[in-house]
Design a protein around this motif. Sequence first.
Motif, PDB file in Angstrom:
ATOM      1  N   LEU A 149     -25.320  76.614  -8.178  1.00  0.00           N
ATOM      2  CA  LEU A 149     -24.800  78.168  -8.080  1.00  0.00           C
ATOM      3  C   LEU A 149     -25.657  79.063  -7.783  1.00  0.00           C
ATOM      4  N   GLN A 193     -15.523  73.232   0.321  1.00  0.00           N
ATOM      5  CA  GLN A 193     -15.350  73.156  -1.376  1.00  0.00           C
ATOM      6  C   GLN A 193     -16.858  74.413  -1.673  1.00  0.00           C
ATOM      7  N   LEU A 194     -18.001  73.423  -1.787  1.00  0.00           N
ATOM      8  CA  LEU A 194     -19.477  74.556  -1.715  1.00  0.00           C
ATOM      9  C   LEU A 194     -19.561  75.836  -0.816  1.00  0.00           C
ATOM     10  N   CYS A 229     -17.624  78.662  -2.375  1.00  0.00           N
ATOM     11  CA  CYS A 229     -18.656  79.486  -3.682  1.00  0.00           C
ATOM     12  C   CYS A 229     -19.387  79.843  -2.623  1.00  0.00           C
ATOM     13  N   PHE A 230     -20.318  79.696  -1.614  1.00  0.00           N
ATOM     14  CA  PHE A 230     -21.476  80.122  -1.310  1.00  0.00           C
ATOM     15  C   PHE A 230     -20.961  81.714  -0.622  1.00  0.00           C
ATOM     16  N   LEU A 278     -17.935  83.264  -1.380  1.00  0.00           N
ATOM     17  CA  LEU A 278     -17.337  84.243  -2.226  1.00  0.00           C
ATOM     18  C   LEU A 278     -18.521  85.083  -2.974  1.00  0.00           C
ATOM     19  N   LEU A 279     -19.988  84.064  -3.282  1.00  0.00           N
ATOM     20  CA  LEU A 279     -20.353  84.042  -4.073  1.00  0.00           C
ATOM     21  C   LEU A 279     -21.809  85.707  -3.080  1.00  0.00           C
TER      22      LEU A 279
END
Length: 204
Positions: A4, A149-150, A153-154, A156-157
């Motif tokens: 993150l 999954q990663l 996250c990327f 969404l960030l």
Amino acid sequence: MEFLLTALVVVVTPGTGVLCTIAAGLTHGRRAGLVAALGCTLGTLPQALAAITGLAALLHTSTVAFQILKYLGVAYLLWMAWSTLRDKSSLTAQDGHEEAGSAPRTTSKVIVSAVLLNVLNPKLTLFFVAFLPQFVREDEPHAVWRMAQLSACFVLLTLVVFAGYGLAAATMRAQVISRPRVVRWMRRAFAGTFAALGARLAFF
């Protein structure tokens, strides 16, 4: 947490997506800034999918495929520079947006431009294929699911950070549009930056 923090540094670093979002927020207001953020985020999805499915590896090994995609991206960045420079439409501070009659057209143009900026960026594809595997163990039994999954996250960030850029630019809009000379130089600066990014991509 390591992923993150690394992803945050990558997303916050100014690039074509950040520039597109800031330009939309300054010229068309909060809604356009958020739409551009969404468009740039959507543009990362094909890149993430390519990395997960292995298509990016093909792009990395095929010089012809990489060059074609690269120069399509260069052409589009230069077109963005030209269209930004030729844009003579006036800006109004009405509720942080353009006049109501032009909003639908602006929204569609902003989101399409934002998506294309990232889709036509081969460096982003190679970034995913080089970046994601670093956070997946060699003995990971579900490597594809882990990379998915990663990637989520990327993405969404990216949406959160770009939305922040767009909203921040929109808050400065009233001060900018009240000065016609600033507006002219702002458009020239955005056009020049798009052209510079296109030139850098061409020689990457």
